[in-house]
Scaffold this motif. Structure first.
Motif, short mmCIF file in Angstrom:
data_model
loop_
_atom_site.label_atom_id
_atom_site.label_comp_id
_atom_site.label_asym_id
_atom_site.label_seq_id
_atom_site.Cartn_x
_atom_site.Cartn_y
_atom_site.Cartn_z
N TYR A 77 -0.94 -4.93 -3.32
CA TYR A 77 -1.85 -4.69 -2.64
C TYR A 77 -2.99 -4.28 -3.57
CZ TYR A 77 -4.41 -1.57 0.54
OH TYR A 77 -4.97 -0.59 1.84
N TYR A 78 -2.77 -3.46 -4.85
CA TYR A 78 -3.89 -3.10 -5.73
C TYR A 78 -4.54 -4.22 -6.86
CZ TYR A 78 -1.98 1.02 -3.02
OH TYR A 78 -1.72 1.91 -2.27
N ASP A 79 -4.02 -5.10 -6.34
CA ASP A 79 -4.01 -6.55 -8.21
C ASP A 79 -5.67 -5.78 -7.92
OD1 ASP A 79 -1.82 -7.28 -7.85
OD2 ASP A 79 -1.98 -9.24 -6.89
N GLY A 110 -2.66 -2.90 -10.25
CA GLY A 110 -1.33 -2.48 -9.18
C GLY A 110 0.04 -2.42 -10.58
N VAL A 111 -0.85 -2.61 -11.61
CA VAL A 111 1.00 -2.43 -12.79
C VAL A 111 0.73 -1.32 -13.24
CG1 VAL A 111 1.92 -3.37 -14.40
CG2 VAL A 111 1.42 -4.68 -12.95
N ILE A 112 2.25 0.22 -13.73
CA ILE A 112 1.72 1.00 -14.84
C ILE A 112 3.25 0.48 -15.81
CG2 ILE A 112 2.95 3.04 -14.46
CD1 ILE A 112 2.55 3.13 -11.80
N TYR A 135 8.51 11.02 2.31
CA TYR A 135 8.71 9.92 2.17
C TYR A 135 7.61 9.13 2.30
CZ TYR A 135 13.43 11.47 4.09
OH TYR A 135 14.60 12.69 4.01
N LEU A 136 7.51 8.16 0.64
CA LEU A 136 6.74 6.78 1.18
C LEU A 136 8.16 5.62 1.88
CD1 LEU A 136 6.73 6.60 -2.58
CD2 LEU A 136 4.73 7.59 -1.45
N LYS A 137 6.65 5.08 2.48
CA LYS A 137 7.79 3.91 3.70
C LYS A 137 6.75 2.98 3.39
CE LYS A 137 4.20 4.22 7.48
NZ LYS A 137 3.75 5.16 9.25
N PRO A 140 1.36 -1.25 -0.01
CA PRO A 140 0.12 -0.26 -0.32
C PRO A 140 0.68 0.70 0.30
CG PRO A 140 0.12 -0.83 2.18
CD PRO A 140 0.80 -2.10 1.04
N ILE A 141 0.73 2.59 -0.42
CA ILE A 141 1.40 3.66 -0.49
C ILE A 141 1.47 4.36 0.20
CG2 ILE A 141 1.28 5.52 -2.06
CD1 ILE A 141 0.47 3.71 -4.51
#
Length: 251
Positions: A158-160, A201-203, A90-92, A65-66
């Protein structure tokens, strides 16, 4: 198009900072929500780099997760001896799966003799299995990253189940003179922008030449590798080390 020299790896770290340039004007830094094309290309270049080839990032899969965390940082103040304070976002707990491939750098005909696809592909995969030749950073120096082999798309993300998520206008990367792909990018440094969309979930990244939003930054000449100038020695030593299988970071 399916390329025969595809590599896949997973990169993870406690924190990441893929800086949005808009937020840096006042000395503060705020991370994009997802890694940029240029950041992932830099990670792969730290794993294995040769001027003979150019790495292209095909896709990134967001596994966790973001989440963000704000930290108070005391950056170096160059115009004063006093302490300064800035807040960086920051992202963690970051984990990303990456798929990429390489193509020959047609701007470097002097390195044509080094275009052995199987050799470079095998070395790159070995470097990934060893965690990279140089230290890995997730955007900035203070965010240490770790690389390991993976099968792209394997495991639960997480974003599937999220059909589509757009991130708006975002920095894509910089085109340097040695990677110029058009008359407009030759002899200069050019910045690229795009609008990424994450699907399940894919870019999937645009190729640099497919980015229509660009801005030239400055004129710049590329370095020419020439035996007569004795600037091939470092490349030759690197090649000997890789060919002998000594893939330790300490090399």
């Amino acid at each position: 198009m399916v390329h025969p020299n595809i590599v896949t790896f997973q990169v993870s770290g406690d924190y990441a900072l893929f800086s949005d340039p808009v937020t840096r004007i006042g000395g503060e830094k705020c991370s994009y929500q997802v890694p940029t094309y240029e950041a992932l290309k830099g990670i792969l270049s730290s794993v294995y780099w040769k001027p003979t080839l150019i790495w292209y990032i095909d896709a990134v899969r967001i596994m966790n997760p973001i989440q963000t965390e704000v930290k108070g940082i005391r950056p170096i103040c160059y115009n004063s001896s006093e302490n300064d304070l800035a807040y960086y976002t920051y992202l963690k707990d970051c984990t990303y799966q990456v798929q990429a491939h390489f193509e020959w750098n047609e701007n470097r005909p002097e390195l044509g003799a080094d275009r052995n696809e199987n050799k470079h592909h095998c070395i790159a995969k070995r470097m990934i299995s060893k965690g990279g030749r140089r230290d890995i950073f997730l955007g900035v120096r203070e965010c240490q990253g770790y690389v390991e082999p993976c099968v792209f798309g394997e495991g639960e993300g997480y974003y599937d189940n999220i059909q589509e998520l757009s991130f708006g206008l975002m920095y894509h990367g910089i085109t340097y003179p040695d990677e110029a792909f058009s008359p407009e990018t030759k002899g200069r440094m050019t910045v690229r922008f795009w609008r990424p969309v994450m699907k399940k979930g894919v870019i999937s990244f645009l190729r640099p030449e497919e980015c229509t939003l660009t801005k030239p930054l400055q004129d710049m000449e590329m370095k020419i590798f020439d035996n007569s100038q004795d600037n091939f020695s470092g490349l030759q030593e690197f090649e000997e080390v890789c060919s002998n299988g000594a893939a330790s970071k300490s090399v």
